[in-house]
Each structure stands twice: as structure tokens, then as C-alpha cells.
Design an enzyme around this catalytic site. Structure first.
Site, PDB file in Angstrom:
ATOM      1  N   GLN A 173     -11.369  26.008  32.755  1.00 20.61           N
ATOM      2  CA  GLN A 173     -12.893  26.608  32.975  1.00 20.61           C
ATOM      3  C   GLN A 173     -13.005  27.277  31.735  1.00 20.61           C
ATOM      4  O   GLN A 173     -12.114  28.204  31.260  1.00 20.61           O
ATOM      5  CB  GLN A 173     -13.158  26.931  34.100  1.00 20.61           C
ATOM      6  N   GLY A 174     -14.328  27.489  31.126  1.00 19.79           N
ATOM      7  CA  GLY A 174     -14.860  28.245  30.169  1.00 19.79           C
ATOM      8  C   GLY A 174     -16.248  28.367  30.409  1.00 19.79           C
ATOM      9  O   GLY A 174     -17.026  28.092  31.280  1.00 19.79           O
ATOM     10  N   GLY A 177     -18.235  25.282  30.621  1.00 25.91           N
ATOM     11  CA  GLY A 177     -18.307  24.308  31.946  1.00 25.91           C
ATOM     12  C   GLY A 177     -16.935  24.345  32.428  1.00 25.91           C
ATOM     13  O   GLY A 177     -15.982  25.049  32.092  1.00 25.91           O
ATOM     14  N   VAL A 179     -13.388  21.563  33.245  1.00 26.91           N
ATOM     15  CA  VAL A 179     -12.860  20.239  32.837  1.00 26.91           C
ATOM     16  C   VAL A 179     -12.018  19.752  33.989  1.00 26.91           C
ATOM     17  O   VAL A 179     -11.196  20.450  34.521  1.00 26.91           O
ATOM     18  CB  VAL A 179     -12.107  20.391  31.587  1.00 26.91           C
ATOM     19  N   LYS A 193     -15.594  16.918  31.104  1.00 27.66           N
ATOM     20  CA  LYS A 193     -16.225  18.162  31.002  1.00 27.66           C
ATOM     21  C   LYS A 193     -17.412  18.305  31.690  1.00 27.66           C
ATOM     22  O   LYS A 193     -18.519  17.523  31.130  1.00 27.66           O
ATOM     23  CB  LYS A 193     -16.238  18.531  29.717  1.00 27.66           C
ATOM     24  N   ASP A 289     -16.326  24.977  14.640  1.00 37.14           N
ATOM     25  CA  ASP A 289     -15.517  25.750  15.491  1.00 37.14           C
ATOM     26  C   ASP A 289     -14.114  25.356  15.518  1.00 37.14           C
ATOM     27  O   ASP A 289     -13.536  24.941  16.657  1.00 37.14           O
ATOM     28  CB  ASP A 289     -16.389  25.553  16.865  1.00 37.14           C
TER      29      ASP A 289
END
Length: 476
Positions: A173-174, A177, A179, A193, A289
């Protein structure tokens, strides 16, 4: 010459006589009766003369109540029966010829058994070959069927719930959202995701589907499908069992999990994936990123670049990319992305992020607190460069001499990639050549050197970094 022969020990030949008629030897009183002749010659029991006269074998009669009673057998019947009995001797047969017959029969039996075994083995090989061919055909058919499922497909939210078994197996989780682990038909596992929110009118979602959906490379994660059902949106990726590279980068004083040979292999795979994004697609894709969290590892620890939410696409001949906001993760963002004073934003910004990732893989980034008050004096690429230039120990976990060479090689390549000005950084194709080449790489020019630390590029970048960090903290 008459020669009466018997294999019976109780039947004994008394005399050998010339081949003359009996009447010559015995006179007119004795007829041609063979019984009389045998009696004259002195044969003892058992009597086999009548069998010999009929050209038959003579043997003792089995289960007879009369002693020495004999019986006559045809020669053909006796030879056939000899192969199924314990080869009892027959009166009137030659022992030598009988052994030859038995030996011939044994050879025939052995040859027959060998041929039978050969035929059985041949049939087994043919059957096994046919089974393998059918199995290969089934595998190919399954692969073709699975390949259809691996093309980006659109799923409803009900499909997503079914794939994830009602969101039962959570992987992580982040801020983006959550996964979940899911399963498609034919035992294809996926990572789903589920996006928490849609920012910028779904720009990140569009970027992800629009870029990764057209990419097919061994070092780029594959997008299996997506969900855009009302306000509910999700991305379905291939499942990679070893999670992200971040999990295998040790903190300070922690034991290293991956060996240096594996780390170099992973670094090379990431470099090839970035080079493909820059040069292998119809349009150049800038990731913006690159960091350990976005590098996923399959069951063989092959790296795959993921998370294209911040990616931008441009033509290959476009050297400058326009950006209205800063993209990336603090600690991996190139200086020009913060401030145009360092140069223009381009594909070289990904090269810088890759260099920072390499230095973190080596393990030197964790030894310097980037957010400390004395950042100008402890900005870790500069600290690393000075340490190598002065031949100081970097305190990296190594066990063998080859490990030291690999660690130094990865560190030097990382320093080449984190040059302040984009024009001084190598392209990813050159980075790949450096990683695949010899270990004796030379240090890059020192972009951090200055007698006054307050005038160094490190200080300028540190101030910009701290200002950006404070802004982010206020927004949160």
C-alpha cells in the site's frame, strides 16, 4: 555294422560284431528274428531291440509296476518333448547330438527374448516420443491462449473483484493506492493496483496505460489490463514474486542479501530497460521516477521497471522536455528538474536517477544523511567521489577481491551518471557498455571540487533540495 547304443546305465553292450547276417553266425536253426539275435549277443534288461527295429527311441516306462519295462517313442515327439522336460536321457540317442540340440534351443530362446525386449523398448520410445509431442503441443496452445490474456484488456470493477478474490491477498500500500495479488484463467497470477484517487483528471492513469501498454521488453513490467469503471480505476500487471529491489537493499549495519555478481546483473538489466525506453520505442519515454521501489524482480531476479504514472513521451529528436511541475522522488530527482540553472530537462534526467539508484545499491547512500543541516559538506555523491579520489575505504560489505572490483565499478558508473550538468552524463547505451566492460574504470571529472564549499554545486543543489522538501512537508 550294427551298433546298439543306449544311454541307460542298466543296459550294457556286451560285444561288437561284424556286419554279417544272423544266419551266417547262428546257422539255419536261428531265424532272422531280431529278438534271437539280441539274445545271442547277450544283452541284459531292459530290452530295446524292438524299438531299434522300428527306428524309434526306447525309454523306461514311467510309473510302471513291472521292473525294467520299456516303451517306444517316435523320434520327432521325443525331440519336441525334450525342450519342456528336464532332458531325461533316451535309449538309442546320441548324448553329444542331444546336447547340441539343447544348446541350440537355448540360443534360440535367448535370441527370441532379446528381440522381444528390443521390440518392447522401441515401442516404449515411440510412445514416449508421441506423448512428449502432444505435451509440447498442449504447452504451445496454452501459451497462445495465455498470450491473448497478456494483451492489455479492459476489465470491469466486478472483474477486478473476481480476479483478486474480493481483494483478499494484499501485497502493499502507498500514496498511489493498494496492490493486491490476483489470478486470471490458466493459472496466470497478476498484481492489481487499485488507485486510491484520480489526480489531474486521471493524468497518471492515462500515462500508465498509454505508455506501458505499448511496451514489450524483458526489463519492463508488462501491463496485462486496466479498469476504468466510473470513478473506480485499477491497473493489472504481471505478477513478480520477488517484490521490489528496495526490499533487497540493506540498511546500515544490515547483512547484504544479494551478492555483488547478482547486483551487477540487476544494474545491467535496469540500464537496458531504460535504454529501451529512450531509444527502442516509436517515441522516447522518460520515466522520471527511477528508484528501487519501482524496480520489480521476477523469480530469477531479473529486474523490470514499473510505475509509469509520471512518465512523459516525446519524439526522439526532441532534446528538451517542457515541465510545469517537479516530477520524481526526493533523492533521485536530477538537479535540472528542480532548477533550470543546471540545464534543460531531457532523457539525461533518467540517467541521473539511475546513478543515484546505483549508489544506493552499492550501499553508500545510507551512510550520509542527506537531510542533515550540514548537507553542503555531506552531500553523498561528493563524499563518495572524494573518498575514491583520496583512496579512502568506503566501508562497503565485501567478502572477496572480485566483490571489491564490482563494488568500485558500480560506484564509478554511478558517479558518471550523477554529473551536475546533463551534457556531462553518458547516455544509457554508454552506461551499458561501461557495466559490461572491464572493471578498471576511471573516475569522472570532479563536478563538486571547490576550495570554498559554499560555492560548490552541492551547496546550490542542497539549498534547492531543502526548499523543495519544506514545500512538500507544508503541503502534506
Amino acid at each position: 555294422m550294427y551298433e546298439l547304443v543306449t544311454d541307460l546305465t542298466s543296459c550294457t553292450k556286451m560285444y561288437n560284431i561284424s556286419d554279417v547276417p544272423p544266419e551266417v553266425l547262428l546257422g539255419d536253426d536261428i531265424g532272422s528274428d531280431l529278438h534271437s539275435v539280441v539274445a545271442f549277443l547277450g544283452w541284459s534288461k531292459p530290452f530295446c531291440g524292438n524299438c531299434e527295429a522300428e527306428n524309434k527311441y526306447c525309454q523306461l516306462k514311467k510309473n510302471s509296476t513291472i521292473q525294467d519295462q520299456t516303451e517306444c517313442l517316435d523320434i520327432l515327439i521325443t525331440q519336441l518333448s525334450s525342450s519342456t522336460t528336464d532332458h531325461e536321457p533316451y535309449i538309442g540317442a546320441s548324448s553329444h547330438s542331444h546336447k547340441q540340440v539343447v544348446a541350440g534351443e537355448y540360443i534360440g530362446i535367448i535370441a527370441g527374448v532379446f528381440l522381444l525386449v528390443l521390440v518392447v523398448v522401441s515401442l516404449c520410445l515411440v510412445i514416449r516420443s508421441n506423448i512428449r509431442k502432444k505435451e509440447d503441443q498442449v504447452k504451445i496452445e496454452n501459451f497462445l491462449e495465455d498470450y491473448k490474456a497478456l494483451k492489455p484488456a479492459r476489465y470491469s470493477y466486478a472483474d477486478i473483484k473476481k480476479i483478486t478474490n474480493q481483494f483478499r491477498d494484499k501485497l502493499g500500500q502507498g500514496g498511489y493506492g493498494t496492490v493486491f495479488k490476483g489470478k486470471l484463467s490458466n493459472d496466470i497470477f497478476v498484481a492489481v493496483k487499485v488507485l486510491k484517487s484520480v489526480k489531474g483528471n486521471g493524468e497518471e492513469f492515462i500515462n500508465e496505460v498509454g505508455t506501458i501498454g505499448r511496451i514489450h521488453h524483458v526489463n519492463v513490467v508488462r501491463l496485462v489490463g486496466y479498469c476504468a469503471d466510473g470513478f473506480r480505476r485499477a491497473l493489472v500487471y504481471e505478477f513478480l514474486p520477488n517484490d521490489s529491489l528496495e526490499k533487497f537493499i540493506p540498511m546500515e549495519n544490515q547483512k547484504r542479501v544479494l551478492g555483488w555478481d547478482m547486483l551487477q546483473k540487476i544494474a545491467l538489466g535496469i540500464a537496458k530497460g531504460i535504454e529501451y525506453l529512450h531509444q527502442g520505442c516509436d517515441k522516447r519515454i522518460l520515466h522520471f521516477d527511477i528508484k528501487p521501489h519501482n524496480i520489480l524482480l521476477d523469480h530469477n531476479f531479473n529486474p523490470k521497471i514499473s510505475d509509469f504514472g509520471l512518465a512523459k513521451m516525446c519524439s526522439k529528436d526532441q532534446s528538451i522536455v517542457s515541465m510545469t511541475t517537479t516530477r520524481g522522488t526526493i533523492g533521485y530527482i536530477a538537479p535540472e528538474v528542480f532548477s533550470r540553472n543546471f540545464g534543460n530537462v531531457s532523457y539525461k534526467s533518467d540517467v541521473y536517477s539511475f546513478g543515484m539508484l546505483l549508489l544506493e545499491m552499492v550501499g553508500v547512500k545510507k551512510k550520509v544523511d542527506v537531510g542533515a543541516s550540514d548537507t553542503s559538506e555531506s552531500y553523498f555523491p561528493e563524499w563518495i567521489y572524494n573518498s575514491l579520489d583520496q583512496e579512502k575505504e568506503l566501508e562497503i560489505q565485501v567478502e572477496e577481491e572480485d566483490d571489491t572490483k564490482r563494488a568500485r565499478k558500480l560506484t564509478i558508473v554511478g558517479l558518471w551518471c550523477v554529473q551536475w550538468h546533463p551534457v556531462d552524463r553518458p547516455a544509457m547505451k554508454t552506461v551499458i557498455q561501461m557495466l559490461e566492460g572491464e572493471d578498471n574504470l576511471s573516475l569522472p571529472p570532479n563536478p563538486f571540487g571547490s576550495t570554498n564549499p559554499m560555492n560548490t554545486g552541492a551547496t546550490m543543489f542542497s539549498r534547492t533540495f531543502n526548499s523543495e522538501l519544506e514545500t512538500i512537508s507544508e503541503l502534506e
